[in-house]
Write an enzyme that holds these catalytic residues in place. Structure first.
Site, PDB file in Angstrom:
ATOM      1  N   ASP A 201       0.836  -1.200   0.000  1.00  0.00           N
ATOM      2  CA  ASP A 201       0.000   0.000   0.000  1.00  0.00           C
ATOM      3  C   ASP A 201       0.877   1.259   0.000  1.00  0.00           C
ATOM      4  O   ASP A 201       1.871   1.329   0.729  1.00  0.00           O
ATOM      5  CB  ASP A 201      -0.876  -0.042   1.265  1.00  0.00           C
ATOM      6  CG  ASP A 201      -2.014   0.957   1.235  1.00  0.00           C
ATOM      7  OD1 ASP A 201      -2.798   0.914   0.284  1.00  0.00           O
ATOM      8  OD2 ASP A 201      -2.124   1.771   2.175  1.00  0.00           O
ATOM      9  N   GLU A 265       1.677  -0.459  -4.879  1.00  0.00           N
ATOM     10  CA  GLU A 265       0.680   0.543  -5.240  1.00  0.00           C
ATOM     11  C   GLU A 265       1.441   1.859  -5.436  1.00  0.00           C
ATOM     12  O   GLU A 265       1.544   2.682  -4.537  1.00  0.00           O
ATOM     13  CB  GLU A 265      -0.393   0.717  -4.158  1.00  0.00           C
ATOM     14  CG  GLU A 265      -1.530   1.603  -4.648  1.00  0.00           C
ATOM     15  CD  GLU A 265      -2.212   2.421  -3.564  1.00  0.00           C
ATOM     16  OE1 GLU A 265      -3.314   2.907  -3.817  1.00  0.00           O
ATOM     17  OE2 GLU A 265      -1.649   2.606  -2.473  1.00  0.00           O
TER      18      GLU A 265
HETATM   19  C1  GLC Z   1      -4.434   2.804  -0.714  1.00  0.00           C
HETATM   20  C2  GLC Z   1      -5.558   1.808  -0.673  1.00  0.00           C
HETATM   21  C3  GLC Z   1      -6.805   2.525  -0.286  1.00  0.00           C
HETATM   22  C4  GLC Z   1      -6.605   3.125   1.092  1.00  0.00           C
HETATM   23  C5  GLC Z   1      -5.366   4.009   1.121  1.00  0.00           C
HETATM   24  C6  GLC Z   1      -4.954   4.346   2.525  1.00  0.00           C
HETATM   25  O1  GLC Z   1      -4.622   3.783  -1.667  1.00  0.00           O
HETATM   26  O2  GLC Z   1      -5.673   1.150  -1.895  1.00  0.00           O
HETATM   27  O3  GLC Z   1      -7.927   1.686  -0.316  1.00  0.00           O
HETATM   28  O4  GLC Z   1      -7.715   3.873   1.468  1.00  0.00           O
HETATM   29  O5  GLC Z   1      -4.256   3.375   0.548  1.00  0.00           O
HETATM   30  O6  GLC Z   1      -4.444   3.201   3.159  1.00  0.00           O
END
Ligand code: GLC
Ligand code: CA
Length: 530
Positions: A201, A265
């Site tokens: 993440d 991500e």
């Molecule tokens: C990332 C996740 C999302 C979450 C954010 C904060 O973007 O994919 O769902 O709200 O991180 O953790």
């Protein structure tokens, strides 16, 4: 587990655990439910599953606020269930990828509870604290990705703490070596259990500017989303020092056999920045391409993102493609705007580009976003901005397994955590029986990909095509064309035999004078038999 090839050539299927399968009738999907559906995933032909967070969380942000990184949220199961899931998936040659959230913890994590208890506490420096400005305002101008200031004043100790997301998600201080060590242990804990890798993440954002400098304001050359946010996020994300941490994690992942995968991500909006997260094959193996996700569904735009990605991603790197996830509107509602022809073109591109496809649960049956009432909302973003469409619940509703009460997701009469969409309109059971369904189309694509080395590993070359058409070659003998226009076209660069079309069975049709495509039709062709 097979070698490196599995994640380069295979398909990763994203499961939102709350919404995949409820096994005990409480209306919430769980790990036993995932185990019960592994046979389906094997039938579909996927090589790995990625589960959104299953760790202990007060659910201020649906599991992305972690209160214990090494224990399972009871509603999902326990460590024993995870072990069974890993083992049962492995029996079907399916790897299990989990989600890790290193940017921030929950404000209820024991580390943060200790940190905020006093300025002298053992974990104080595990988070980012700063004094108010002389007038009492926050230490700098950083904004939360979820809106409002990225700082909250902690009354007890008189300092502000940083949160790039909700106040319930305090950011960890990645300059502190103890934080780095703690996460090494968390990775090992799960890798030792047989987890195939992690989706990381906010992988681009965990290290913050040490001096906490103000972010600059947008300039007229900045794209609209920078203006919408109100500032250029140059000091609170994408700091150069993040690469040291990614290299450290890659080295750790490489000590395992087979090496564990790191799928980041990397939420950056230009391909050049994304490419940096591969390092020199010593950082992430896979960095999500959000430029692709956010591109308009137009031939020229998509072709140019792919072309640039092919140029930017280092030679030893490997692209990863996705068309939906738990944070964006589903592809059926976004790119396809409800049109099955467009949906199939999108899925065809996902599964035939060079790189690893990540398929979001339900996209294989063309689930659209589900329209929800205010009272149904769970996502803090949805509640905060209602009725503006910023919430993420519509793309997170339960999987449509069958046209029965509960949709095959939960038992009849149970109240699911988010309402079910229109399960009668599309569901797995009906589509499995129908050879012309989108589900069978996707399964056919996956099987074709498996059979053809060109589609798994072949180089990508864009082919000349009329306006509105995106065509490319993979390897030596396979070509793909998508007609993303309302006019019938002929793609003269493509000759050979049709392998799969999005529209009707054209299997084996010979193409001697160019591939004819109806409006919004796509096809894969083999040039082997010309
Ligand atoms: C990332 C996740 C999302 C979450 C954010 C904060 O973007 O994919 O769902 O709200 O991180 O953790
Ligand atoms: Ca359940």
């Amino acid at each position: 587990m097979p070698s490196e090839k599995w994640w380069r050539e295979g398909i990763i299927y994203q499961i939102y655990p709350r919404s995949f399968q409820d096994s005990n009738g409480d209306g919430i999907g769980d790990l036993r439910g995932v185990i019960d559906r592994l046979d389906y995933l094997q039938w579909l032909g996927v090589d790995a599953i990625w589960l959104n967070p299953i760790t202990v969380s007060p659910d201020a942000d649906a599991g992305y606020d972690v209160a214990d990184y090494c224990a399972v949220q009871p509603v999902f199961g326990d460590l024993g269930t995870v072990d069974r899931l890993i083992a049962e998936a492995a029996k079907r040659d399916i790897g299990t990828v989990l989600d890790i959230v290193p940017n921030h913890s929950s404000d209820r994590h024991p580390w943060f509870i200790d940190a905020r208890s006093s300025r002298a506490s053992a974990h104080r420096d595990w988070y980012v604290w700063a004094d108010p400005k002389p007038d009492g305002s926050p230490p700098n101008n950083w904004l939360s990705a979820f809106g409002g200031p990225a700082w909250t004043l902690d009354a007890l100790t008189g300092q502000y703490y940083l949160h790039n997301f909700l106040p319930e998600q305090p950011d960890l201080n990645w300059w502190n070596p103890a934080v780095r060590d703690a996460f090494d242990d968390i990775y090992r804990f799960w890798f030792d259990r047989g987890v195939a890798g992690f989706r990381i993440d906010v992988a681009h954002g965990i290290v913050k500017d040490k001096e906490l400098r103000d972010n600059p304001l947008p300039t007229k050359d900045d794209p609209p989303w920078v203006h919408a946010h109100g500032q250029r996020s140059v000091y609170n994300v994408e700091r150069p020092e993040v690469h040291d941490v990614l290299r450290r994690w890659r080295a750790l992942a490489n000590t395992y056999d087979p090496p564990r995968i790191l799928l980041g991500e990397t939420y950056v909006r230009d391909v050049r920045s994304m490419g940096l997260f591969y390092g020199k094959d010593d950082e992430l193996q896979l960095a999500f391409n959000f430029t692709y996700v956010h591109a308009p569904f137009e031939a020229a735009a998509l072709a140019s993102v792919v072309d640039e990605s092919e140029t930017i991603i280092p030679l030893d790197g490997w692209p990863v493609w996705t068309v939906s996830n738990h944070d964006v509107s589903r592809v059926m509602s976004r790119w396809a705007v409800g049109d099955e022809r467009k949906l199939r073109c999108a899925l065809l591109s996902l599964l035939t580009l060079r790189g690893t496809p990540v398929l979001y649960y339900g996209d294989e049956i063309g689930m659209p976003d589900t329209r929800l009432r205010k009272a149904d909302l769970q996502d803090p973003l949805g509640k905060r901005y209602w009725p503006a469409p910023r919430g993420r619940d519509p793309e997170r509703t339960p999987m449509h397994w069958s046209d029965t009460p509960g949709g095959g997701f939960t038992k009849a009469g149970a109240r699911s955590w988010l309402p079910l969409g229109d399960v009668a309109a599309r569901n797995v059971a009906d589509q499995r029986r129908d050879p012309s369904s989108t589900l069978n189309f996707v399964r056919g694509l996956i099987a074709t990909r498996r059979q053809r080395p060109d589609l798994r590993t072949g180089a990508y070359h864009q082919l000349p095509a009329p306006a509105g058409v995106w065509a490319w070659q993979r390897g030596r003998e396979t070509s793909i064309a998508l007609n993303l226009s309302d006019e019938p076209v002929s793609v003269v660069a493509i000759r050979g035999t049709v392998l799969i079309s999005t529209m009707r069975s054209r299997d084996g049709e010979r193409i001697d004078r160019g591939l004819e495509l109806a409006p919004w039709e796509g096809a894969i062709c083999s040039s082997a038999s010309t």
